[in-house]
Design a protein around this motif. Structure first.
Motif, PDB file in Angstrom:
ATOM      1  N   LYS A  10       0.871  -1.175   0.000  1.00 24.85           N
ATOM      2  CA  LYS A  10       0.000   0.000   0.000  1.00 24.85           C
ATOM      3  C   LYS A  10       0.911   1.229   0.000  1.00 24.85           C
ATOM      4  O   LYS A  10       1.053   1.907   1.007  1.00 24.85           O
ATOM      5  CB  LYS A  10      -0.906  -0.008   1.236  1.00 24.85           C
ATOM      6  N   TYR A  23       2.554   4.631   0.063  1.00 21.11           N
ATOM      7  CA  TYR A  23       2.019   5.925   0.486  1.00 21.11           C
ATOM      8  C   TYR A  23       2.625   7.016  -0.403  1.00 21.11           C
ATOM      9  O   TYR A  23       3.842   7.176  -0.472  1.00 21.11           O
ATOM     10  CB  TYR A  23       2.357   6.192   1.953  1.00 21.11           C
ATOM     11  N   TYR A  31       6.139   3.754   8.851  1.00 21.14           N
ATOM     12  CA  TYR A  31       4.912   3.495   8.095  1.00 21.14           C
ATOM     13  C   TYR A  31       4.817   2.005   7.822  1.00 21.14           C
ATOM     14  O   TYR A  31       5.714   1.433   7.197  1.00 21.14           O
ATOM     15  CB  TYR A  31       4.931   4.282   6.767  1.00 21.14           C
ATOM     16  N   ASP A  43      -0.950   1.105   9.068  1.00 17.39           N
ATOM     17  CA  ASP A  43      -1.076   2.564   9.173  1.00 17.39           C
ATOM     18  C   ASP A  43      -1.755   3.184   7.956  1.00 17.39           C
ATOM     19  O   ASP A  43      -1.536   2.759   6.819  1.00 17.39           O
ATOM     20  CB  ASP A  43       0.323   3.191   9.334  1.00 17.39           C
ATOM     21  N   ALA A  44      -2.514   4.238   8.246  1.00 19.94           N
ATOM     22  CA  ALA A  44      -3.143   4.983   7.154  1.00 19.94           C
ATOM     23  C   ALA A  44      -2.155   5.986   6.567  1.00 19.94           C
ATOM     24  O   ALA A  44      -2.196   6.300   5.385  1.00 19.94           O
ATOM     25  CB  ALA A  44      -4.375   5.710   7.673  1.00 19.94           C
ATOM     26  N   ALA A  45      -1.267   6.504   7.415  1.00 22.22           N
ATOM     27  CA  ALA A  45      -0.282   7.501   6.966  1.00 22.22           C
ATOM     28  C   ALA A  45       0.985   7.369   7.809  1.00 22.22           C
ATOM     29  O   ALA A  45       0.942   6.839   8.928  1.00 22.22           O
ATOM     30  CB  ALA A  45      -0.874   8.895   7.109  1.00 22.22           C
ATOM     31  N   PRO A  46       2.128   7.847   7.280  1.00 22.75           N
ATOM     32  CA  PRO A  46       3.378   7.774   8.054  1.00 22.75           C
ATOM     33  C   PRO A  46       3.340   8.698   9.272  1.00 22.75           C
ATOM     34  O   PRO A  46       2.578   9.665   9.290  1.00 22.75           O
ATOM     35  CB  PRO A  46       4.433   8.257   7.063  1.00 22.75           C
TER      36      PRO A  46
END
Lengths: 119, 255
Positions: free
Chosen positions: A6, A8, B14, B19-22
């Protein structure tokens, strides 16, 4: 097996240049070209209406703008002379000589132009 | 060891599975004058957080694996000494690349660009039976600086144009293509230039110059890109002139 990747992605916002001194200087360098529009408009005015031009350049605000334009031109010249010669594939020592030559030519030409305009 | 100097290292973490964001996590690490950032990261992995992910290999600025953002500046972790960061430091993954996990980024786009530009000697008809290619020191000097690139990707992290437009071929790929274009043994320039002179090639560069400042090997990618622009402009001029000349000749033939 399904991937658990996923990645980022960090987007570059509109203010990407604010956080780094090198980017800020780049924006200043590029922004200095805006003053050349002002000088261009002023010269056009001189072509079409020399009397209005002569009156206008005595205005304190215009003097301030012209001083800023001179500083911007100097900054742009300095950065241009440092960067543009790198487009030539020359050894470092020859590049240094070339940049010195460019500055000598600029100073000599500016002095001559000043002398010519004052006489 | 209790008296050892300590440094606060904030590391971006991350985990794509959780996690959705770091986010940043502070770690206290011991250091002396010889502690590199890579040593610091390895200390965290060995002693505090074994799940910390980062890339490294040679530890001597040759392999180009350990690029990270150190206080917002792209740097090789093995070439950065923590003694210079007495007030602590923040470590993040290389900018402008998607983050896979912790400090590991996805280099796919860079590698695709590199592959497309064929950074190797190509089109040379010589065979091993013909013996080695000869090259004079002057011919070598034309491209030597650009051959120092180690594909670390720091210049991509430094390039705001690549950040804004990931389709840009980018500094290192173009520098290496230019290096082979300048090599007297190479015959692949025509093929490379076709890709380099596209909208996302050399003309997407606005000469910010930060790529050359952060390059750990002083390969000067900004200069390579400007040289490519100059060569591209001359090629364009030559093609316009030759087209005009051909058109003139064709008109002359008709007459």
């Amino acid at each position: 097996m399904a991937t658990k990747r996923k990645p980022y992605v960090r987007e570059s916002g509109r203010c990407w240049w604010k956080g780094n001194p090198c980017y800020r200087f780049y924006m200043l360098r590029e922004g200095s070209s805006v003053f050349s529009i002002w000088v261009g408009l002023l010269l056009l005015l001189f072509l079409f209406s020399p009397a209005v031009f002569s009156a206008l350049i005595k205005n304190p605000l215009v003097r301030l703008l012209n001083s800023a334009a001179l500083l911007a031109a100097l900054l742009h010249t300095k950065t241009w002379y440092e960067l543009a010669p790198r487009a030539l594939n020359l050894p470092e020592e020859k590049l240094a000589v070339l940049v010195k030559g460019l500055w000598t030519a600029t100073i000599a030409f500016s002095a001559l132009a000043l002398l010519f305009s004052l006489t | 060891m209790a008296d050892a100097k300590k440094l606060l290292l904030k590391i971006q973490r991350y985990n794509p599975e959780k996690d959705a964001a770091p986010y940043l996590v502070p770690y206290e690490i011991p250091l002396d004058d010889r502690t590199s950032l890579l040593d610091g990261l390895q200390y965290v992995k060995d002693n505090i957080s074994p799940d910390l992910s980062f890339r490294s290999s040679c530890r001597m600025a040759i392999c180009g694996s350990c690029g990270v953002m150190l206080n917002g500046e792209p740097r090789l972790a093995c070439k950065s000494f923590l003694r210079n960061y007495a007030n602590g430091a923040t470590v993040e993954p290389l900018a402008n690349f998607p983050v896979e996990k912790d400090l590991v980024v996805d280099f796919t786009r860079f590698l695709e660009c590199l592959e497309a530009l064929k950074p190797y000697i190509t089109g040379n008809p010589r065979t091993p039976d013909d013996g080695p290619n000869t090259q004079t020191p002057t011919q070598l000097a034309r491209y030597h600086k650009f051959s120092l690139c180690i594909n670390c990707g720091l210049c991509y992290a430094a390039c705001p144009q690549f950040g804004l437009n990931p389709s840009f071929l980018g500094p290192a790929a173009i520098t290496l293509a230019h290096r082979y274009n300048l090599d007297s043994r190479d015959r692949g320039k025509k093929e490379r230039v076709r890709i380099m002179n596209t909208e996302n090639g050399v003309w997407a560069c606005t000469f910010v110059g930060y790529c050359s400042k952060v390059c750990p090997k002083h390969a000067d990618p900004a200069a390579a890109l400007q040289q490519c622009k100059a060569a591209g402009a001359l090629d364009f001029l030559a093609s316009v002139l030759s087209r005009k000349k051909n058109r003139g000749a064709a008109c002359g033939d008709k007459a």
